[in-house]
Design a protein around this motif. Structure first.
Motif, short mmCIF file in Angstrom:
data_model
loop_
_atom_site.label_atom_id
_atom_site.label_comp_id
_atom_site.label_asym_id
_atom_site.label_seq_id
_atom_site.Cartn_x
_atom_site.Cartn_y
_atom_site.Cartn_z
N VAL A 139 0.86 -1.18 0.00
CA VAL A 139 0.00 0.00 0.00
C VAL A 139 0.89 1.23 0.00
CG1 VAL A 139 -1.80 1.27 1.21
CG2 VAL A 139 -1.77 -1.24 1.28
N VAL A 140 0.61 2.15 -0.88
CA VAL A 140 1.41 3.37 -1.01
C VAL A 140 0.50 4.54 -1.33
CG1 VAL A 140 1.87 2.97 -3.45
CG2 VAL A 140 3.48 4.31 -2.10
N GLN A 141 0.90 5.72 -0.95
CA GLN A 141 0.13 6.91 -1.27
C GLN A 141 0.39 7.33 -2.71
OE1 GLN A 141 1.10 9.87 1.73
NE2 GLN A 141 -0.73 9.30 2.90
N ALA A 142 -0.56 8.02 -3.27
CA ALA A 142 -0.41 8.54 -4.63
C ALA A 142 0.87 9.37 -4.72
CB ALA A 142 -1.61 9.38 -5.01
N GLY A 143 1.60 9.17 -5.81
CA GLY A 143 2.87 9.83 -5.99
C GLY A 143 4.06 9.03 -5.49
N GLY A 144 3.78 7.95 -4.79
CA GLY A 144 4.84 7.12 -4.23
C GLY A 144 5.38 6.13 -5.24
N SER A 145 6.27 5.26 -4.73
CA SER A 145 6.95 4.30 -5.59
C SER A 145 6.93 2.91 -4.96
CB SER A 145 8.41 4.72 -5.81
OG SER A 145 8.50 5.97 -6.42
N LEU A 146 6.97 1.92 -5.81
CA LEU A 146 7.13 0.53 -5.40
C LEU A 146 7.99 -0.19 -6.43
CD1 LEU A 146 3.53 -0.58 -4.29
CD2 LEU A 146 5.53 -0.37 -2.81
N ARG A 147 8.61 -1.27 -5.99
CA ARG A 147 9.37 -2.10 -6.91
C ARG A 147 8.90 -3.54 -6.77
NH1 ARG A 147 15.67 -4.05 -6.93
NH2 ARG A 147 16.05 -3.88 -9.17
N LEU A 148 8.43 -4.11 -7.86
CA LEU A 148 8.00 -5.50 -7.88
C LEU A 148 9.14 -6.36 -8.42
CD1 LEU A 148 4.39 -5.18 -9.35
CD2 LEU A 148 5.16 -4.92 -6.98
N SER A 149 9.24 -7.57 -7.87
CA SER A 149 10.24 -8.52 -8.32
C SER A 149 9.56 -9.81 -8.75
CB SER A 149 11.24 -8.84 -7.20
OG SER A 149 11.90 -7.68 -6.75
N CYS A 150 10.12 -10.47 -9.73
CA CYS A 150 9.62 -11.77 -10.17
C CYS A 150 10.81 -12.67 -10.48
CB CYS A 150 8.75 -11.63 -11.41
SG CYS A 150 8.22 -13.22 -12.11
N VAL A 151 10.82 -13.82 -9.82
CA VAL A 151 11.86 -14.80 -10.05
C VAL A 151 11.23 -16.07 -10.60
CG1 VAL A 151 13.71 -16.16 -9.04
CG2 VAL A 151 13.23 -13.86 -8.17
N ALA A 152 11.73 -16.54 -11.72
CA ALA A 152 11.24 -17.77 -12.33
C ALA A 152 12.13 -18.93 -11.92
CB ALA A 152 11.22 -17.63 -13.85
N SER A 153 11.51 -20.04 -11.57
CA SER A 153 12.27 -21.24 -11.25
C SER A 153 11.78 -22.38 -12.13
CB SER A 153 12.11 -21.60 -9.77
OG SER A 153 10.76 -21.82 -9.45
N GLY A 154 12.64 -23.37 -12.29
CA GLY A 154 12.29 -24.46 -13.18
C GLY A 154 12.88 -24.24 -14.56
N SER A 155 12.70 -25.21 -15.41
CA SER A 155 13.32 -25.15 -16.74
C SER A 155 12.31 -24.73 -17.79
CB SER A 155 13.88 -26.53 -17.11
OG SER A 155 14.88 -26.91 -16.20
N PHE A 156 12.71 -23.79 -18.57
CA PHE A 156 11.93 -23.47 -19.75
C PHE A 156 12.90 -22.96 -20.81
CE2 PHE A 156 12.05 -18.88 -19.12
CZ PHE A 156 12.13 -18.74 -17.75
N PHE A 157 12.53 -23.20 -22.04
CA PHE A 157 13.44 -22.86 -23.13
C PHE A 157 12.85 -21.76 -23.98
CE2 PHE A 157 16.29 -26.28 -22.31
CZ PHE A 157 15.51 -27.31 -21.83
N SER A 158 13.72 -20.91 -24.41
CA SER A 158 13.36 -19.90 -25.41
C SER A 158 12.10 -19.12 -25.04
CB SER A 158 13.16 -20.57 -26.78
OG SER A 158 14.32 -21.22 -27.19
N ALA A 159 12.15 -18.46 -23.89
CA ALA A 159 11.03 -17.61 -23.54
C ALA A 159 10.88 -16.53 -24.61
CB ALA A 159 11.26 -16.97 -22.18
N ARG A 160 9.68 -16.38 -25.13
CA ARG A 160 9.44 -15.35 -26.13
C ARG A 160 9.23 -13.99 -25.49
NH1 ARG A 160 4.99 -15.50 -28.70
NH2 ARG A 160 3.86 -17.02 -27.46
N ALA A 161 8.76 -14.02 -24.24
CA ALA A 161 8.49 -12.76 -23.55
C ALA A 161 8.45 -13.00 -22.05
CB ALA A 161 7.17 -12.16 -24.01
N MET A 162 8.76 -11.97 -21.29
CA MET A 162 8.65 -12.03 -19.83
C MET A 162 8.32 -10.64 -19.34
SD MET A 162 11.30 -13.59 -17.03
CE MET A 162 10.82 -13.81 -15.31
#
Length: 113
Positions: A10-33
């Motif tokens: 939760v953040v006030q208008a004008g504020g900032s946040l940083r989202l993180s995403c970590v992928a685990s497992g095997s996948f080949f040739s991701a076309r997009a992330m």
């Protein structure tokens, strides 16, 4: 393949946040992330995404405020600045491969006015 998203809050208008995403497992040739979001009563929409050849795509509504970055092929971040109440939504990490699309569990972002 599992996608673990974190960093919402939760953040006030004008504020900032940083989202993180970590992928685990095997996948080949991701076309997009990248990142999608879904607000109550609305369809899921693209926020920002890395595509083949290093192309980056942003939703018009976040251009100039959000930046997608990555450490490697399996970790992406979404830096969100100048947040608005309209940015309130569940944010989902996504990976697209030639076989299928994978989704994370989502992380809630709430921007108060």
């Amino acid at each position: 393949v599992q996608l673990q998203a974190s960093g919402g809050g939760v953040v006030q208008a004008g504020g900032s946040l940083r989202l993180s995403c970590v992928a685990s497992g095997s996948f080949f040739s991701a076309r997009a992330m990248g990142w999608y979001r879904q607000a109550p009563g609305k369809q899921r929409e693209l926020v920002a995404e890395y595509r083949g050849g290093g192309e980056i795509t942003y939703a018009d509504s976040v251009k100039g405020r959000f930046t997608i970055t990555r450490d490697n092929a399996k970790t992406v971040y979404l830096n969100m600045n100048s947040l608005k109440p309209a940015d309130t939504a569940f944010y989902y990490c996504n990976v697209k491969t030639p076989v299928r699309s994978y989704w994370g569990q989502g992380t809630q972002v709430t921007v108060s006015s």
